[in-house]
Design a protein around this motif. Structure first.
Motif, PDB file in Angstrom:
ATOM      1  N   TYR A  65       0.856  -1.195   0.000  1.00  0.00           N
ATOM      2  CA  TYR A  65       0.000   0.000   0.000  1.00  0.00           C
ATOM      3  C   TYR A  65       0.889   1.242   0.000  1.00  0.00           C
ATOM      4  O   TYR A  65       1.958   1.260   0.611  1.00  0.00           O
ATOM      5  N   SER A 152       5.634   3.333   1.032  1.00  0.00           N
ATOM      6  CA  SER A 152       4.972   2.044   0.854  1.00  0.00           C
ATOM      7  C   SER A 152       5.004   1.254   2.145  1.00  0.00           C
ATOM      8  O   SER A 152       5.959   1.357   2.933  1.00  0.00           O
ATOM      9  N   PRO A 156      -2.429  -0.485   4.960  1.00  0.00           N
ATOM     10  CA  PRO A 156      -2.709   0.952   4.884  1.00  0.00           C
ATOM     11  C   PRO A 156      -2.202   1.717   6.100  1.00  0.00           C
ATOM     12  O   PRO A 156      -1.632   2.800   5.974  1.00  0.00           O
ATOM     13  N   PRO A 433      -4.383   4.672   2.423  1.00  0.00           N
ATOM     14  CA  PRO A 433      -4.813   4.087   1.141  1.00  0.00           C
ATOM     15  C   PRO A 433      -5.942   3.083   1.338  1.00  0.00           C
ATOM     16  O   PRO A 433      -6.002   2.361   2.331  1.00  0.00           O
ATOM     17  N   ARG A 435      -6.794   0.907  -1.274  1.00  0.00           N
ATOM     18  CA  ARG A 435      -6.539  -0.245  -2.133  1.00  0.00           C
ATOM     19  C   ARG A 435      -5.029  -0.408  -2.270  1.00  0.00           C
ATOM     20  O   ARG A 435      -4.291   0.574  -2.183  1.00  0.00           O
ATOM     21  N   PRO A 436      -4.564  -1.614  -2.521  1.00  0.00           N
ATOM     22  CA  PRO A 436      -3.123  -1.835  -2.656  1.00  0.00           C
ATOM     23  C   PRO A 436      -2.590  -1.204  -3.932  1.00  0.00           C
ATOM     24  O   PRO A 436      -3.281  -1.154  -4.956  1.00  0.00           O
ATOM     25  N   SER A 437      -1.383  -0.737  -3.875  1.00  0.00           N
ATOM     26  CA  SER A 437      -0.731  -0.172  -5.061  1.00  0.00           C
ATOM     27  C   SER A 437       0.070  -1.217  -5.811  1.00  0.00           C
ATOM     28  O   SER A 437       0.395  -1.016  -6.991  1.00  0.00           O
TER      29      SER A 437
END
Length: 480
Positions: A65, A152, A156, A433, A435-437
């Protein structure tokens, strides 16, 4: 589209070892369905090589995330002003961080955000290692003062915590750098201030020593002495003129009366004595009796002699009394005016008064002359000291002004903490966040589909390569 093969070169001979090599390079006919199993096997193998790693990565890759943060640098400069009572105003102004093209504050802060000590401080705050916290992704927005920072994390909350820790470490380092700059400037300023303070103290010591030695406290005191001396000189000139006028008036009055001031004073003193006046009256009566006897009898008549004797006795008594009252001898008394009645008595009184005024004026002028000479001697003695004291006071004023200015600059410099490291503000706090990146499934699927399409396109080209080769080989003959 129908392709007719007319070139004898493309006729397939019996497949030997050399024929198989030519078949692989040239391909077969479009209508040769026997080639299809090989193409299907190749397509399945290619799709397996494309999708097996892709699906394996999507299934096994850990989720990542990304938390984003935005920083902004205000573009305005900073100013500070300080009013110092009795000295003036001290002010400082720091230009905008973007006023110079030689240094970019956003690039400076970008490097600072990725510095090792910033990342180490953020990792220590979260009890992580340097490798676990990772490196931030920093992006500058062109033509703006914005800085985007991405961190990162495995979750989240983890990503947001890393962003917060990075910001805290960044601002703490900024504060430390600014404090170090202020302290460095202050240390260098204190050395100059100590020198200025020593200069002020030395000048003050010299002034004090000169004041003690010369007994002159200030230049203003010397100026007052000079002013008083000039006024005294003017007063002496006025007194001299008045004394000359008084002397002329006294001499004129003495000439008019035929008597000096001493005689006039003695006359007035005599006729102010009641005993003397009584004797004078008695003498006058005896004089009358003598005159009457002389008119009736001869000079040797007893009454005449008795009257003369009585008159002479009264005159002698009057003379002795006059000498006793005035302290003058008989000769001087004989010259006195013995008729001070009426207006002449007033003139005699005026003459005595003018003599008294003349004596007082002469005494006053003598005193003023003495004071003038003493004042002139004092001025001559203090002239050099006054000049030296004026120079020292001017040097003291300059040294004190420089000293105060140095202090003012030092104090205003403390308020200018954004001169080298401009003000930076958090425009957007670290995001949480949703949603995951990474991994990006959409992108992965699109990449797999694109690779599959490229595989099929390559197989299609392989299927028709013989026809394309023959067509290319025919073009030179046709042109010829």
């Amino acid at each position: 589209m129908t392709i007719t093969l007319t070139n004898p070169i493309v006729k397939l001979p019996r497949l030997t070892g050399r024929g198989w090599g030519r078949r692989i390079m040239m391909g077969g006919r479009l209508s040769d369905i026997k080639r299809m199993p090989r193409y299907i096997a190749t397509a399945l193998l290619g799709m397996t090589l494309i999708w097996a790693p892709l699906l394996g990565y999507l299934k096994t890759a850990p989720l990542s995330y990304r938390s984003t943060t935005s920083l902004i640098l205000p573009g305005s400069g900073a100013s500070a002003s300080m009013n110092l009572n009795g000295i003036g105003q001290a002010s400082s102004y720091a230009n905008s961080a973007f006023a110079s093209n030689a240094v970019s504050p956003t690039e400076t802060y970008k490097r600072l955000l990725g510095a090792d000590r910033i990342l180490d401080a953020a990792a220590d705050a979260l009890d992580l290692t340097r490798a676990e916290i990772g490196a931030p992704r920093i992006r500058l927005v062109d033509q703006t003062s914005l800085i985007h920072v991405e961190m990162s994390g495995g979750s989240p909350v983890d990503a947001q915590a890393k962003g917060d820790a990075l910001l805290r470490a960044f601002f703490a380092e900024l504060d430390a750098l600014r404090e170090d700059e202020v302290n460095t400037r202050e240390d260098s300023g204190l050395l100059a201030i100590d020198d200025f303070r020593s200069s002020v103290a030395e000048t003050r010591r010299q002034i004090t020593q000169l004041q003690i030695e010369s007994e002159l406290m200030s230049v203003a005191q010397y100026d007052r002495l000079v002013d008083r001396h000039l006024k005294l000189e003017t007063l002496i000139l006025d007194r001299r003129a008045g004394l000359s006028e008084l002397r002329a008036s006294l001499h004129a009055l003495e000439a008019q009366l035929g008597l000096n001031a001493t005689g006039a004073a003695a006359t007035l003193k005599l006729f102010a004595d009641s005993g003397y006046l009584a004797i004078i009256d008695e003498e006058a009566r005896h004089e009358v009796a003598l005159s009457d006897a002389n008119a009736r009898y001869g000079s040797q008549h007893p009454k005449v002699q008795e009257a003369r004797k009585a008159r002479d006795s009264a005159a002698e008594i009057a003379l002795r009394l006059a000498m006793s009252v005035t302290g003058l001898d008989g000769t001087t008394l004989a010259a006195l005016d013995l008729a001070p009645d009426g207006a002449r008595a007033a003139l005699l009184s005026e003459l005595v008064l003018k003599q008294v005024e003349l004596s007082a004026s002469e005494t006053e002028l003598l005193t003023l002359n003495t004071q003038f000479e003493e004042g002139q001697a004092q001025i001559d003695r203090l002239a050099g000291a006054a000049s030296d004291l004026q120079d020292l006071e001017r040097d003291f004023s300059v040294a004190e002004a420089v000293f105060a200015s140095a202090i003012a600059r030092s104090e205003t410099g403390k308020s200018d903490v954004y001169a080298s490291y401009p003000l930076v503000q958090v425009l957007e706090n670290p995001s949480l966040p949703d949603r995951p990146s990474s991994p990006n499934r959409k992108l992965a699927y699109l990449a797999g589909i694109a690779a599959t399409m490229m595989l099929f396109f390559g197989l299609s080209l392989g299927w028709v390569r013989l026809a394309l080769i023959n067509k290319l080989l025919k073009k030179p003959d046709a042109q010829a």
